[in-house]
Design an enzyme around this catalytic site. Structure first.
Site, PDB file in Angstrom:
ATOM      1  N   CYS A 123     -13.997   1.580 -13.996  1.00  7.78           N
ATOM      2  CA  CYS A 123     -14.390   2.997 -13.903  1.00  7.78           C
ATOM      3  C   CYS A 123     -13.130   3.858 -14.028  1.00  7.78           C
ATOM      4  CB  CYS A 123     -15.112   3.237 -12.577  1.00  7.78           C
ATOM      5  SG  CYS A 123     -16.018   4.790 -12.545  1.00  7.78           S
TER       6      CYS A 123
ATOM      7  N   GLU B 194       0.822  -1.208   0.000  1.00  6.23           N
ATOM      8  CA  GLU B 194       0.000   0.000   0.000  1.00  6.23           C
ATOM      9  C   GLU B 194       0.862   1.267   0.000  1.00  6.23           C
ATOM     10  OE1 GLU B 194      -3.015   0.215  -0.687  1.00  6.23           O
ATOM     11  OE2 GLU B 194      -3.605  -1.876  -0.479  1.00  6.23           O
TER      12      GLU B 194
ATOM     13  N   ASP C 269      -8.868   6.503  -1.989  1.00  6.28           N
ATOM     14  CA  ASP C 269      -7.740   6.927  -2.830  1.00  6.28           C
ATOM     15  C   ASP C 269      -8.311   7.538  -4.112  1.00  6.28           C
ATOM     16  OD1 ASP C 269      -8.640   4.799  -4.313  1.00  6.28           O
ATOM     17  OD2 ASP C 269      -6.689   3.822  -4.508  1.00  6.28           O
TER      18      ASP C 269
ATOM     19  N   TYR D 199      -4.969   7.060   4.567  1.00  7.93           N
ATOM     20  CA  TYR D 199      -5.114   6.039   3.536  1.00  7.93           C
ATOM     21  C   TYR D 199      -4.434   4.733   3.947  1.00  7.93           C
ATOM     22  CZ  TYR D 199      -4.396   3.240  -0.545  1.00  7.93           C
ATOM     23  OH  TYR D 199      -4.368   2.158  -1.388  1.00  7.93           O
TER      24      TYR D 199
ATOM     25  N   CYS E 136     -25.682   3.511 -10.715  1.00  7.52           N
ATOM     26  CA  CYS E 136     -24.790   4.652 -10.988  1.00  7.52           C
ATOM     27  C   CYS E 136     -25.579   5.853 -11.515  1.00  7.52           C
ATOM     28  CB  CYS E 136     -23.718   4.239 -11.988  1.00  7.52           C
ATOM     29  SG  CYS E 136     -22.604   5.592 -12.381  1.00  7.52           S
TER      30      CYS E 136
HETATM   31  S1  SF4 Z   1     -21.473   2.670 -14.458  1.00  7.79           S
HETATM   32 FE1  SF4 Z   1     -20.773   4.328 -13.124  1.00  7.79          FE
HETATM   33  S2  SF4 Z   1     -19.459   3.356 -11.631  1.00  7.79           S
HETATM   34 FE2  SF4 Z   1     -19.711   1.908 -13.325  1.00  7.79          FE
HETATM   35  S3  SF4 Z   1     -18.008   2.331 -14.717  1.00  7.79           S
HETATM   36 FE3  SF4 Z   1     -19.715   3.575 -15.424  1.00  7.79          FE
HETATM   37  S4  SF4 Z   1     -19.406   5.520 -14.382  1.00  7.79           S
HETATM   38 FE4  SF4 Z   1     -18.161   4.043 -13.294  1.00  7.79          FE
END
Ligand code: SF4
Length: 358
Positions: A195, A40, A141, A123, A211
């Site tokens: 993401c 880490e 992070d 962190y 999301c």
């Molecule tokens: S759906 Fe939302 S959390 Fe998933 S990759 Fe797309 S933007 Fe990121």
């Protein structure tokens, strides 16, 4: 914010995805706090692919905390050479000695005791406590902040320190208390693999259904960032001073940027001087030697976290004087083939292959 029911579903989906898709990484097969801690520390602001060879070298050389505590700092810096952020290596070394001397060589499972060790911030504390001891601390992070910003449409800039607490609170709310270590790693892995900063792979995302950015077609607008001022650029002149078949190297002070590493003498070029003049002046001021420049060896560009440098490197010849140090803490006259035995900053490593005996 998501409802409690949605959060529970999100946790299940995310952890199931993580178990099926996580990368096999050497620090993932253990809950031993020592390797988790090492990994880490190395992974902060550094990619997994960069860290892997350093992690392997480090844990081969210092397999147990006692090995690290017993080691000479210079050996630790040698293993760390090229990874950057050398204060981390110095702090790990100091922390290992404190753990040996005050905690019976056992990494403390108490968050306050662990947080008091050198180099351990929020962190690292959250990561080690959750991954090694399954304690309920949410990791925040850069990857996690990006996921949270998109998932929950958090408009606070991810790079404004004052807003860190917003992300921390959001991460704590989502955290799966029954398996905090796994959940934290799943969030970080989602940010690293799916993401991602550019082109999020939403169609493969296990939490897509929850999301808000995806729902509203705003993935490209999140996370928000404060516009940074341009990175300062410094002009530096460095001299490789030859005296017969040896060159002069100096050691930086133990604290501060690149602390404890070895380097060739030199420094910043002032506004009103040439790099050649700066090289000769810096060597006179730092080590009290008079030198003559033979030729311009090369120009190196290097980026640190908060600034960049352009470094002009000169082959110099010793003329007169006896070394007396003003700034560096130590010096050596070494043969070129002995340079590999000393830890150097990356900017120096970039030109060292060009050095030839006179
Ligand atoms: S759906 Fe939302 S959390 Fe998933 S990759 Fe797309 S933007 Fe990121």
């Amino acid at each position: 914010m998501l409802s409690e029911k949605e959060i529970q579903h999100l946790r299940l989906r995310l952890v199931a995805w993580y178990r099926a898709h996580r990368r096999s990484l050497p620090w993932r097969n253990t809950t031993n706090p020592y390797p988790v801690w090492i990994s880490e520390v190395m992974l902060q602001q550094t990619t997994v692919s960069t860290v892997l060879p350093f992690y392997r070298r480090f844990t081969e050389r210092f397999p147990e905390l006692q090995d690290l505590a017993r080691a000479d700092l210079q050996d630790v810096l040698m293993i760390w050479e090229g990874l950057g952020y050398y204060a981390r290596a110095r702090n790990l070394h100091r922390a290992a000695r404190i753990v040996r001397d005050h905690h019976g060589s056992v990494v403390p499972a108490d968050v306050t005791a662990f947080r008091n060790l050198p180099g351990v911030g929020d962190y690292i504390a959250a990561a080690v406590m959750s991954i090694a001891f399954d304690q309920p601390y949410a990791v925040v992070d850069g990857n996690v902040k990006r996921v949270l910003a998109r998932l929950l449409l958090i408009a606070a800039p991810v790079n404004r320190p004052a807003d860190h607490k917003i992300f921390k609170a959001a991460a704590a709310r989502l955290l799966d208390m029954s398996q905090p270590g796994t959940f934290n790693q799943a969030m970080m892995e989602l940010g690293a693999l799916i993401c991602t900063p550019r082109r999020a792979a939403c169609s493969d995302c296990p939490v897509k259904v929850h999301c808000r950015a995806e729902r509203d077609g705003k993935v490209g607008e999140f996370p928000k960032r404060l516009q940074k001022s341009p990175t300062p650029l410094h002009h530096v002149a460095v001299g490789v001073v030859f005296k017969k078949d040896r060159v002069l190297i100096t050691r930086r002070r133990p604290e501060g940027l690149l602390g404890g590493l070895w380097e060739f003498p030199g420094g910043r070029v002032k506004d009103d001087e040439t790099p050649q003049d700066a090289c000769v002046r810096e060597i006179r001021e730092e080590v009290n030697l008079k030198v003559k420049i033979d030729f311009h060896l090369t120009r190196i560009r290097h980026a640190y976290t908060h600034f960049k440098i352009v470094m002009d490197v000169y082959n110099c010849r010793y003329v007169s004087g006896k070394v007396s140090l003003n700034g560096p803490t130590d010096h050596r006259w070494v043969k070129l083939d002995e340079l590999a035995g000393f830890p150097f900053p990356k900017a120096n490593l970039k030109f060292m292959p060009l050095l030839k005996p006179l």
